[in-house]
Scaffold this motif. Structure first.
Motif, PDB file in Angstrom:
ATOM      1  N   MET A   1       0.852  -1.166   0.000  1.00 27.35           N
ATOM      2  CA  MET A   1       0.000   0.000   0.000  1.00 27.35           C
ATOM      3  C   MET A   1       0.900   1.232   0.000  1.00 27.35           C
ATOM      4  SD  MET A   1      -3.122   1.228   2.490  1.00 27.35           S
ATOM      5  CE  MET A   1      -3.543  -0.410   2.893  1.00 27.35           C
ATOM      6  N   SER A   2       0.500   2.236  -0.716  1.00 25.27           N
ATOM      7  CA  SER A   2       1.227   3.496  -0.798  1.00 25.27           C
ATOM      8  C   SER A   2       0.365   4.610  -0.230  1.00 25.27           C
ATOM      9  CB  SER A   2       1.556   3.814  -2.258  1.00 25.27           C
ATOM     10  OG  SER A   2       2.336   2.807  -2.832  1.00 25.27           O
ATOM     11  N   TRP A   3       0.958   5.767  -0.039  1.00 24.49           N
ATOM     12  CA  TRP A   3       0.193   6.905   0.454  1.00 24.49           C
ATOM     13  C   TRP A   3       0.839   8.195  -0.031  1.00 24.49           C
ATOM     14  CZ3 TRP A   3       2.354  10.612   3.580  1.00 24.49           C
ATOM     15  CH2 TRP A   3       3.569  10.288   4.168  1.00 24.49           C
ATOM     16  N   HIS A   4       0.048   9.238  -0.038  1.00 23.41           N
ATOM     17  CA  HIS A   4       0.493  10.600  -0.336  1.00 23.41           C
ATOM     18  C   HIS A   4      -0.278  11.543   0.568  1.00 23.41           C
ATOM     19  CE1 HIS A   4       3.003  10.218  -3.891  1.00 23.41           C
ATOM     20  NE2 HIS A   4       2.129   9.383  -4.414  1.00 23.41           N
ATOM     21  N   PHE A   5       0.270  12.715   0.749  1.00 22.20           N
ATOM     22  CA  PHE A   5      -0.527  13.787   1.332  1.00 22.20           C
ATOM     23  C   PHE A   5      -1.426  14.301   0.222  1.00 22.20           C
ATOM     24  CE2 PHE A   5       3.349  14.080   3.991  1.00 22.20           C
ATOM     25  CZ  PHE A   5       2.768  13.886   5.225  1.00 22.20           C
ATOM     26  N   ALA A   6      -2.629  14.716   0.549  1.00 19.76           N
ATOM     27  CA  ALA A   6      -3.564  15.215  -0.459  1.00 19.76           C
ATOM     28  C   ALA A   6      -4.546  16.173   0.185  1.00 19.76           C
ATOM     29  CB  ALA A   6      -4.322  14.057  -1.090  1.00 19.76           C
ATOM     30  N   LEU A   7      -5.162  16.985  -0.648  1.00 27.58           N
ATOM     31  CA  LEU A   7      -6.287  17.791  -0.190  1.00 27.58           C
ATOM     32  C   LEU A   7      -7.545  17.015  -0.546  1.00 27.58           C
ATOM     33  CD1 LEU A   7      -5.373  21.430  -1.256  1.00 27.58           C
ATOM     34  CD2 LEU A   7      -5.354  20.454   1.034  1.00 27.58           C
ATOM     35  N   ILE A   8      -8.309  16.655   0.462  1.00 28.13           N
ATOM     36  CA  ILE A   8      -9.565  15.954   0.251  1.00 28.13           C
ATOM     37  C   ILE A   8     -10.661  16.803   0.876  1.00 28.13           C
ATOM     38  CG2 ILE A   8     -10.886  13.860   0.707  1.00 28.13           C
ATOM     39  CD1 ILE A   8      -8.226  12.351   0.709  1.00 28.13           C
ATOM     40  N   ASN A   9     -11.606  17.203   0.050  1.00 28.34           N
ATOM     41  CA  ASN A   9     -12.661  18.128   0.471  1.00 28.34           C
ATOM     42  C   ASN A   9     -12.058  19.379   1.111  1.00 28.34           C
ATOM     43  OD1 ASN A   9     -14.532  16.282  -0.427  1.00 28.34           O
ATOM     44  ND2 ASN A   9     -14.802  15.352   1.569  1.00 28.34           N
ATOM     45  N   LYS A  10     -10.971  19.873   0.491  1.00 24.14           N
ATOM     46  CA  LYS A  10     -10.272  21.093   0.892  1.00 24.14           C
ATOM     47  C   LYS A  10      -9.632  21.013   2.272  1.00 24.14           C
ATOM     48  CE  LYS A  10     -13.085  24.019  -2.033  1.00 24.14           C
ATOM     49  NZ  LYS A  10     -13.919  25.209  -2.123  1.00 24.14           N
ATOM     50  N   ARG A  11      -9.394  19.786   2.755  1.00 27.32           N
ATOM     51  CA  ARG A  11      -8.712  19.584   4.032  1.00 27.32           C
ATOM     52  C   ARG A  11      -7.501  18.684   3.807  1.00 27.32           C
ATOM     53  NH1 ARG A  11     -13.118  17.327   8.010  1.00 27.32           N
ATOM     54  NH2 ARG A  11     -11.324  17.264   9.382  1.00 27.32           N
ATOM     55  N   LEU A  12      -6.434  18.953   4.540  1.00 28.28           N
ATOM     56  CA  LEU A  12      -5.224  18.146   4.420  1.00 28.28           C
ATOM     57  C   LEU A  12      -5.484  16.741   4.946  1.00 28.28           C
ATOM     58  CD1 LEU A  12      -2.203  18.035   3.734  1.00 28.28           C
ATOM     59  CD2 LEU A  12      -1.748  18.775   6.077  1.00 28.28           C
ATOM     60  N   ALA A  13      -5.015  15.734   4.204  1.00 26.65           N
ATOM     61  CA  ALA A  13      -5.235  14.345   4.600  1.00 26.65           C
ATOM     62  C   ALA A  13      -4.089  13.471   4.104  1.00 26.65           C
ATOM     63  CB  ALA A  13      -6.549  13.833   4.014  1.00 26.65           C
TER      64      ALA A  13
END
Length: 75
Positions: A1-13
């Motif tokens: 599994m991989s991951w990134h930081f992202a903006l989801i619904n304009k919130r950092l996640a």
């Protein structure tokens, strides 16, 4: 599994996903704040990742804002 930081619904996640045959298969996300990331390296990653990864999430589906592609959440 991989991951990134992202903006989801304009919130950092943190956005967790699998890649299968070149396709992104979202696994989930968790909201966070910048204060949770202590190192300068993590702050740099946040700035780089949120430029590329911006999604909306609704009813188990992620929509990549820049391209408009829709990804269903896989469990």
């Amino acid at each position: 599994m991989s991951w990134h930081f992202a903006l989801i619904n304009k919130r950092l996640a943190e956005f967790f996903f699998k890649k299968k045959c070149g396709r992104i298969m979202p696994q989930g996300h968790c909201y966070m704040t910048r204060e949770n990331c202590d190192t300068a390296e993590e702050q740099k990653w946040i700035d780089e990742d949120i430029k590329k990864h911006s999604f909306t999430y609704r009813s188990g589906k992620y929509r990549h804002i820049p391209t408009g592609k829709i990804f269903s959440r896989h469990t």
